[in-house]
Design a protein around this motif. Structure first.
Motif, PDB file in Angstrom:
ATOM      1  N   ALA A 116      45.902  34.486  44.864  1.00  0.00           N
ATOM      2  CA  ALA A 116      44.709  35.256  44.498  1.00  0.00           C
ATOM      3  C   ALA A 116      43.806  35.387  45.720  1.00  0.00           C
ATOM      4  CB  ALA A 116      43.976  34.579  43.338  1.00  0.00           C
ATOM      5  N   MET A 131      44.700  35.291  48.844  1.00  0.00           N
ATOM      6  CA  MET A 131      45.293  36.187  49.838  1.00  0.00           C
ATOM      7  C   MET A 131      45.122  37.641  49.424  1.00  0.00           C
ATOM      8  SD  MET A 131      48.385  33.692  50.718  1.00  0.00           S
ATOM      9  CE  MET A 131      49.693  34.779  51.189  1.00  0.00           C
ATOM     10  N   ILE A 132      45.194  37.897  48.124  1.00  0.00           N
ATOM     11  CA  ILE A 132      44.967  39.271  47.657  1.00  0.00           C
ATOM     12  C   ILE A 132      43.497  39.642  47.820  1.00  0.00           C
ATOM     13  CG2 ILE A 132      44.843  40.646  45.550  1.00  0.00           C
ATOM     14  CD1 ILE A 132      47.578  39.634  44.862  1.00  0.00           C
ATOM     15  N   ASP A 133      42.635  38.655  47.639  1.00  0.00           N
ATOM     16  CA  ASP A 133      41.194  38.897  47.796  1.00  0.00           C
ATOM     17  C   ASP A 133      40.791  39.089  49.258  1.00  0.00           C
ATOM     18  OD1 ASP A 133      40.204  39.135  45.293  1.00  0.00           O
ATOM     19  OD2 ASP A 133      39.487  37.079  45.091  1.00  0.00           O
TER      20      ASP A 133
END
Lengths: 351, 280
Positions: free
Chosen positions: B175, B177-179
């Motif tokens: 999460a 890394m996606i953020d």
């Protein structure tokens, strides 16, 4: 806003292939649902789009640009995890604003966006709480808020509702549908629940064992399933599949009843007949195609599901609209809606 | 569940009695240590086994602090233990993270090797270690102790840290890394704060182990300047007598840093920091 293209995408772990030759174009603003039984590769495909899983074959493009090697942080996609994956040591506001914090957004802009998202999701009074002090539904909303705040080019959902109870699931499903209408963003949604797929999707992608079985609108899949797998996966209760023999001007059920369906060409390759429970009708004895005995009758109020056993044919499920006064053990005469039945070939393909 | 089944008061009493016996059994040595430390020398043998001495004195503490090298031993031990705990925990955290999150070639082999190192009795390898340290010219230095302790504690500490990292859902980093985080940022901003209990436990464990280690310290250190506390305690044993009172007083003082250390880290040891991360 993004147009996403998957060209011959493949994924393998060593010698184990989990996805083969996936081709799909997702238009800007489209709501795509990936659906299939567990282990079919739908979550893996989503994680490949997110950048969490390396793509081992093919090309993945967003707006014409190759993205295979771009790390997740530069793909401008937001993801809602099945487990929510909230940061346990940050309060709701910081959870939602974390992506902006990382991107060093202005403080005012950050708090404005957080407040906006919190208001949309009904979380305004909870912004200072830690995730552990929230209910399952509230956590789910925070996870969505985290995605909304970023205003990404695409939203990815990985079975976001499967940890909620039934009532909450329906509520959140509506909320996601509303969110899509309001933001008009590209959304890719993974689920194994066909009701979610049918209600949310512009187009559904049905996957099985690493292959795309069919891509189409919900009604397409319901009315014109490309094969037996899709036919049985979409629609509830499941479609009846009945064994048949070829005959002069129709097909014969295993008890010898002649049904006049399909063209001659189709019949020549026909192996099985598929008919949905709602396309079977309980009729008077002289109009019946099949005569059987009701073994179990489920009264759901809106519908009545009759599990009948027809000698020679086997178990058949009939769905009658409304309340149908029938009890287990009584005889039942069934007519087939020939217009709405499907013929399947030996390999399961629809003819 | 069963409203009719009531716990008998005898069972409750029995439970508490058992607990009390256990606590008394576990704490008695500590009590005896403190008792001897405050008993005047003259009474140690005459009053022998009395539970409470008839007179108290802090003379032993005074002597230990002012007239022996105790303070130097103490400082040496502190340097060695803190150094070992810090270095070991840092290396173990990095290794534990790698074992928990990555698949790489030779991973199983390294884990197996680390397990094997834990199977040998220390006595067997004292001679080679002495030889190595001597060749390096590190005898009588605190550095040698820090190196040796670190080497011996890394396997266990790594397994400990790995289990803490395993307890943190992978989704959280993903999460992050996606953020917008890099993997390292995700580690620093999301995983690290959640691993504080694990780091605390590992630090505490290694600190205590290094603090009380005697065997290597005895072998590798001869000079009075570099003696650690457990070795220093032996100086209270002379050829003809043992200075029990002073020895016990020194022992009581030695408990202080361990206690302080655990008071300091105990708030990181509180479990349940990750509750609320994933579904409840």
């Amino acid at each position: 806003m993004a147009r996403i293209e998957l060209n011959n995408i493949a994924k393998s772990y060593g010698s184990v292939e989990v996805l083969r030759d996936v081709n799909l174009t997702i238009e800007d603003g489209e709501f795509i649902v990936l659906v299939g039984p567990s282990g079919c590769g739908k979550s893996t495909l989503l994680r490949m789009i997110a950048g969490l899983e390396p793509i081992t074959g093919g090309e993945f493009q967003v707006d014409g640009r190759r993205m295979n090697e771009v790390p997740p942080r530069d793909r401008d996609m937001a993801m809602v995890f099945q487990s929510y994956a909230l940061y346990p040591h940050m309060d709701v506001a910081r959870n939602m604003g974390f992506s902006l914090e990382i991107r060093k957004a202005q403080k005012e802009e950050r708090s404005r966006k957080i407040a906006d998202a919190a208001r949309t999701l009904g979380l305004s009074s909870l912004t200072e709480r830690l995730p552990r002090a929230l209910s399952g539904g509230q956590r789910q909303r925070v996870a969505m808020g985290r995605a909304i705040v970023r205003d990404p080019s695409a939203f990815l959902f990985d079975e976001p509702l499967s940890n909620l109870d039934a009532a909450l699931r329906v509520e959140m499903r509506l909320e996601i549908a509303r969110l899509h209408q309001r933001l008009n963003a590209t959304m890719i949604y993974v689920t194994h629940d066909q009701v979610e797929a049918l209600t949310l999707a512009d187009r559904i992608v049905v996957l099985n064992a690493g292959d795309i079985q069919q891509v189409g609108t919900p009604l397409d899949l319901y009315e014109r399933p490309s094969n037996k797998f899709v036919a049985q996966f979409i629609g509830s209760p499941t479609m009846n599949i009945l064994g048949i023999d070829q005959a002069e001007n129709g097909v014969k059920l295993k008890d010898g009843t002649l049904l006049k369906v399909g063209s001659e060409q189709e019949r020549r390759r026909a192996h099985e007949l598929g008919v949905r429970p709602e396309h079977l009708d309980v009729v008077a004895e002289d109009a019946a195609h099949m005569k059987g005995v009701a073994e179990l009758v489920e009264h759901l109020g809106s519908d009545t599901n009759i599990h009948a056993n027809v000698p020679g044919v086997g178990p058949v499920l009939v769905r009658q609209h409304g309340h149908y006064p029938l009890r287990a053990g009584e005889a039942v005469n069934i007519a087939v809606d020939l217009e709405k039945s499907h013929l399947f070939g030996v390999e399961g393909q629809r003819l | 569940m069963n409203a009719l089944r009531q716990t008998s008061p005898w069972a409750v009493a029995g439970k508490y009695l058992a607990l009390a016996l256990y606590v008394a059994f576990a704490l008695f040595p500590l009590y005896w240590l403190a008792k001897i430390a405050v008993t005047p020398d003259k009474l140690i043998f005459s009053e022998g086994t009395a539970l409470v001495p008839s007179r108290f004195t802090f003379e032993n503490f005074q002597t230990v602090l002012l007239q022996t090298d105790f303070v130097a031993y103490f400082r040496n031990s502190l340097i060695v233990s803190l150094g070992t705990a810090a270095i070991t925990t840092m290396i173990a955290a990095a290794a534990g993270y790698a074992f928990s999150r990555f698949d790489f070639r030779g991973k199983r082999l390294i884990i197996a090797l680390m397990l094997i190192t834990q199977m040998f009795p220390l006595l067997m390898i004292i001679a080679p270690i002495y030889k190595i340290v001597a060749t390096l010219g590190l005898l009588n230095s605190l550095t040698s102790l820090i190196i040796v302790y670190t080497a011996f504690n890394i396997p266990f500490a790594t397994f400990l840290m790995q289990s803490f990292f395993d307890g943190i859902p992978k989704d959280l980093e993903e999460a992050g890394m996606i953020d917008g985080c890099t993997r390292f940022e995700a580690l620093r901003k999301i995983v690290l704060p959640l691993t504080l209990p694990g780091l605390g436990a590992t630090l505490g464990f290694i600190f205590t182990a290094a603090w009380s280690e005697l065997l290597f310290a005895l072998m590798l250190i001869n000079s009075n300047d570099a003696m650690t506390f457990p070795v220093g305690l032996l100086t209270f044993v002379s050829k003809f007598s043992v200075d029990w009172g002073q020895m016990m007083a020194a022992g009581v003082l030695a408990l202080v840093p361990s206690c302080l250390f655990f008071i300091f880290i105990q708030r990181y040891l509180v479990q349940g920091l990750t509750t609320g991360a994933v579904k409840g």
